[in-house]
Design an enzyme around this catalytic site. Structure first.
Site, PDB file in Angstrom:
ATOM      1  N   ASP A 170     -17.640   9.800  -6.838  1.00 47.16           N
ATOM      2  CA  ASP A 170     -18.128   9.926  -5.472  1.00 47.16           C
ATOM      3  C   ASP A 170     -17.948  11.302  -4.826  1.00 47.16           C
ATOM      4  OD1 ASP A 170     -18.227   7.269  -6.143  1.00 47.16           O
ATOM      5  OD2 ASP A 170     -17.090   6.561  -4.425  1.00 47.16           O
ATOM      6  N   GLU A 397      -5.916   2.901 -10.546  1.00 44.67           N
ATOM      7  CA  GLU A 397      -7.311   3.326 -10.494  1.00 44.67           C
ATOM      8  C   GLU A 397      -7.476   4.713 -11.113  1.00 44.67           C
ATOM      9  OE1 GLU A 397     -10.864   3.655  -7.098  1.00 44.67           O
ATOM     10  OE2 GLU A 397      -8.770   3.350  -6.494  1.00 44.67           O
TER      11      GLU A 397
END
Length: 426
Positions: A170, A397
């Site tokens: 992102d 993550e």
């Protein structure tokens, strides 16, 4: 933890994050079904239950639009702690949207066919798995065709993204210049991510202003195919092209194994391979993205530049030059590789999302690419280092590339799923 304990913990995490046939990435932060997350999770599920793995992929088909696009989020109506929520995407009037489920209006890298081929190969001839994957093949074929029909406005074999979220990476520094051109004005939105994960590890307000602006722009343009003059952000993404190129190869092999025809998969793959070759910068020995709105290459290195290896399209004489970047401690050769951005990038941030931390899914794709290129020692070293990283810091993550500290969401599904594959092949 030792490797056997790690394996059992990974299996338990996948089961805990199962939501009636699809795996949420991390319940506290990501409570819906994400596109490429599900594909990576299916690779892990294949070691536990190939039928459940195939079902994971079939669940993605619920969100497919009539034009072939499979969106990046399929929303769970019972989960309300995520923004942007379905209303923000404004797809109620979108032509060809799915009627039975709310989705986003953008896509994500197409790992579906690659995962489906893997699941089939792990299934041992299971008839139920084959029946499910026969439904996946035409859906994946339609999605792949959509990329080059509606997201390649210059017909160069290079699908373009309309939002950084489509890349899956992102807030990577490679998008900074393109985003700085956008004046989002006053944008009103909610953020819930910073209540779950420290703001120092998440994209900034600058990023989110533009993310929500681009979501609204898709609706304003009636979700039409983009052109360089019609949208604010349009980038030929080397990672997207590489993952799609690999997916076309895997789709062809999957279809043949199931006795199904996908007559254009290899033709599309050849076009993508030529497009990827055009992104190679011989002077810097790196693959760069191209900004279609700005009309110039994005000369910013990022871990995504190694993914042509995953596609199997890097010339043999170029592989050592790419590996020099991967091994250099001043670039990607950190203690806990592979950092998403190189250490010598002025915008490198070892704790902030895609601006420096290491990610298991990127490592997994690079490992696959190194194996394809017959650089097995490098693949083995990265495999061992990735397994050790997760053993030390848990199923996080992403990870601080210098210290190995776990960052971002806890109990992250694709970290567990891909570790199962790395363990099996190490």
């Amino acid at each position: 933890m030792d490797r056997l304990t790690l394996k059992h913990a990974a299996e338990a995490l996948l089961r805990a994050n199962d939501r009636n046939g699809c795996t949420v990435p991390a319940p506290a932060l990501y409570p819906h079904q994400w596109n490429w997350d599900s594909a990576f999770c299916a690779i892990g599920w294949a070691y536990l239950d190939p039928r459940r793995a195939a079902r994971e992929l079939e669940m993605l088909l619920r969100g497919q639009w009539e034009n072939g696009m499979i969106p990046h989020i399929l929303f769970n109506p019972e989960a309300t702690h995520y923004e942007p929520n379905p209303k923000v995407w404004q797809i109620d009037q979108a032509p060809g949207r799915p009627q039975a489920i709310a989705t986003s209006s953008i896509t994500q890298p197409p790992v579906l066919a690659t995962a489906a081929r893997f699941v089939l190969e792990r299934s041992g001839g299971d008839r139920t798995v084959e029946e499910i994957l026969r439904r996946v093949v035409p859906a994946a074929d339609a999605w792949h065709a959509w990329f080059l029909r509606e997201r390649d406005p210059l017909q160069q074999g290079l699908p373009a993204i309309v939002h950084p979220w489509e890349s899956g990476l992102d807030n990577a520094p490679r998008w900074d210049a393109a985003l700085k051109r956008i004046d989002p004005g006053e944008v009103t939105y909610k953020r819930k991510d910073n209540a779950v994960v420290s703001s120092e590890q998440r994209p900034t307000r600058f990023d989110y202003d533009r993310y929500f602006f681009l979501v609204a722009e898709r609706a304003k343009l009636s979700f039409a195919p983009p052109t360089p003059s019609s949208v604010s952000f349009l980038v030929q993404d080397v990672a997207m092209a590489s993952i799609l190129c690999r997916a076309e190869e895997d789709l062809h092999a999957l279809a043949r194994a199931l006795g199904i025809e996908v007559p254009h998969a290899l033709e599309r793959r050849a076009k993508l391979a030529a497009g990827i070759a055009s992104l190679y910068d011989a002077e810097r020995a790196y693959y760069h993205d191209y900004d279609l709105v700005g009309g110039a290459p994005i000369e910013v290195e990022h871990a995504s530049g190694f993914l042509p290896l995953f596609a199997g399209v890097v010339p043999l004489d170029v592989v050592p030059r790419l590996l020099a970047h991967l091994r250099d401690p001043n670039q990607f050769g950190t203690a806990w590789p592979v950092p998403s951005a190189p250490v010598d990038d002025p915008h490198f941030d070892p704790r902030r999302y895609w601006r420096g931390p290491s990610w298991v899914n990127v490592n997994w794709m690079i490992i696959e690419g190194l194996r394809r290129a017959s650089w097995r020692d490098d693949a083995a070293r990265l495999t061992d280092r990735t397994i050790e990283l997760v053993s030390r810091s848990g199923f996080r993550e992403y990870f601080e590339p210098n210290t190995g500290e776990g960052l971002g969401a806890e109990n992250f599904s694709w970290t567990a799923a891909l570790v199962l594959d790395l363990l099996a092949k190490s």
